[in-house]
Enzyme design. Structure first.
Site, PDB file in Angstrom:
ATOM      1  N   LYS A 201      44.900  58.273  66.230  1.00 54.95           N
ATOM      2  CA  LYS A 201      45.257  59.663  65.927  1.00 54.95           C
ATOM      3  C   LYS A 201      44.890  60.516  67.132  1.00 54.95           C
ATOM      4  O   LYS A 201      43.723  60.632  67.503  1.00 54.95           O
ATOM      5  CB  LYS A 201      44.519  60.156  64.679  1.00 54.95           C
ATOM      6  CG  LYS A 201      44.889  61.572  64.288  1.00 54.95           C
ATOM      7  CD  LYS A 201      44.160  62.014  63.032  1.00 54.95           C
ATOM      8  CE  LYS A 201      44.534  63.425  62.627  1.00 54.95           C
ATOM      9  NZ  LYS A 201      43.813  63.865  61.408  1.00 54.95           N
ATOM     10  N   LYS A 255      49.580  58.319  65.002  1.00 58.14           N
ATOM     11  CA  LYS A 255      49.895  59.709  64.690  1.00 58.14           C
ATOM     12  C   LYS A 255      49.605  60.573  65.907  1.00 58.14           C
ATOM     13  O   LYS A 255      48.508  60.477  66.463  1.00 58.14           O
ATOM     14  CB  LYS A 255      49.046  60.169  63.496  1.00 58.14           C
ATOM     15  CG  LYS A 255      49.312  61.589  63.046  1.00 58.14           C
ATOM     16  CD  LYS A 255      48.392  61.973  61.886  1.00 58.14           C
ATOM     17  CE  LYS A 255      48.676  63.390  61.407  1.00 58.14           C
ATOM     18  NZ  LYS A 255      47.749  63.826  60.346  1.00 58.14           N
TER      19      LYS A 255
END
Length: 329
Positions: A201, A255
């Protein structure tokens, strides 16, 4: 040695000449079963609020969320991810609302699982929706504390598992959180709850509309660069993935999505089920371009196909419902 055929005998366009032929030789396929639909939930009854930064996306009260989950099930979408819009009065420095068994996402999970048990429910494990300072961890001074946050995440994990969540998604990027979660789940008899870790992320500018949707953006003090990943790094992503798998993760996530397709590809090559999150900023860009007539709507399935082509098992996308409807014809 095999010699190449002369040009008139080699015509790749033969395999593109008709829709049935293109379908016959397609290397990658997109289906509703590849999609997880992120949804936002609010308090109230028969309520829906538009998210200004994400045209076409609404926050839904629990009763409306249940109807949305029923619709997703009819279209073949296997799971939804539920995110709360938390009352600012419930946000504190210690984030206690995160493990309140009667908080918004726990009640929403119980309602969805009671009405549509065949649909999987995924919940985020992170403190930002409940943190008065907007961070994913416990804050002391200017530091986001790692180990103190793990204790809070463990309590949040168990509250969500007990509410009936099928998949837990640690999105906090604290060190050691997957091991702490997995040990707690096993200890408390929740061994069947899967962990899809936000393993890679990034500290991205593409999250802004999401923060408006859950009401955490305005509260954020500073930035998240001490725990989310540097967008310049790819080898680090592989180290994060390896650590999370070793700690007990069942699936991993990259992400954001489209700006990180190279990361998706490298992570998928580890052989672990890999997902991408087509985040709110990606949605807002595509939606804006479509609504203004700058792009055709077909850019959406094309963008999702890119994740599949990169090796992802599936995608979290705010477009999931409309894409599933289009695929259903």
């Amino acid at each position: 040695m095999l010699q190449p055929a002369p040009f008139p005998m080699s015509r790749p366009r033969r395999l593109r000449r008709a829709p049935w032929m293109r379908a016959l030789v397609a290397e990658t396929r997109l289906a509703p079963s590849d999609l997880i639909w992120p949804c936002f939930v609010i308090e109230g009854q028969d309520a829906a609020e538009p998210v200004a930064a994400m045209p076409g996306v609404e926050r839904l009260s629990i009763d409306r969320l249940v109807r949305a989950a029923e619709r997703a099930a009819r279209l073949g979408i296997p799971a939804i991810a539920i995110f709360p819009y938390t009352d600012p009065a419930r946000k504190t420095a210690e984030c206690e609302e995160a493990w309140n068994p009667e908080n918004l996402v726990c009640r929403a999970t119980r309602a969805v699982k009671a009405a549509v048990p065949e649909v999987g429910v995924m919940l985020d494990v992170a403190l930002d929706p409940y943190n008065a300072l907007g961070h994913d961890g416990i804050v002391r001074g200017e530091e986001i504390l790692n180990d103190e946050t793990l204790a809070a995440l463990e309590k949040q994990t168990l509250a969500q598992a007990e509410a009936g969540a099928d998949i837990l998604g640690p999105s906090d990027m604290m060190d050691g959180r997957v091991a702490r979660m997995r040990m707690a789940l096993e200890r408390e008899g929740h061994s069947n709850v899967a962990i899809m870790t936000y393993a890679a992320k990034y500290a991205s500018a593409f999250y802004g509309p999401f923060r408006e949707a859950v009401g955490s953006g305005g509260a954020l003090v500073g930035d998240k660069k001490t725990y989310q990943m540097d967008p310049a790094n790819s080898e680090e992503a592989l180290r994060e993935v390896a650590a999370d798998i070793a700690e007990g993760a069942d699936m991993v996530m990259v992400k954001p999505g489209m700006p990180y397709l190279d990361i998706c590809r490298r992570v998928a090559e580890t052989g672990t089920p890999t997902f991408a999150y087509q985040v709110s900023g990606e949605y807002a860009m595509l939606r804006g371009a479509i609504d203004n007539g700058w792009l055709a709507g077909s850019c959406v399935p094309e963008s999702l196909m890119a994740f599949k082509r990169a090796g992802c098992a599936g995608v979290l996308s705010y477009f999931a419902l409309e894409v599933a409807e289009a695929l259903a014809g």
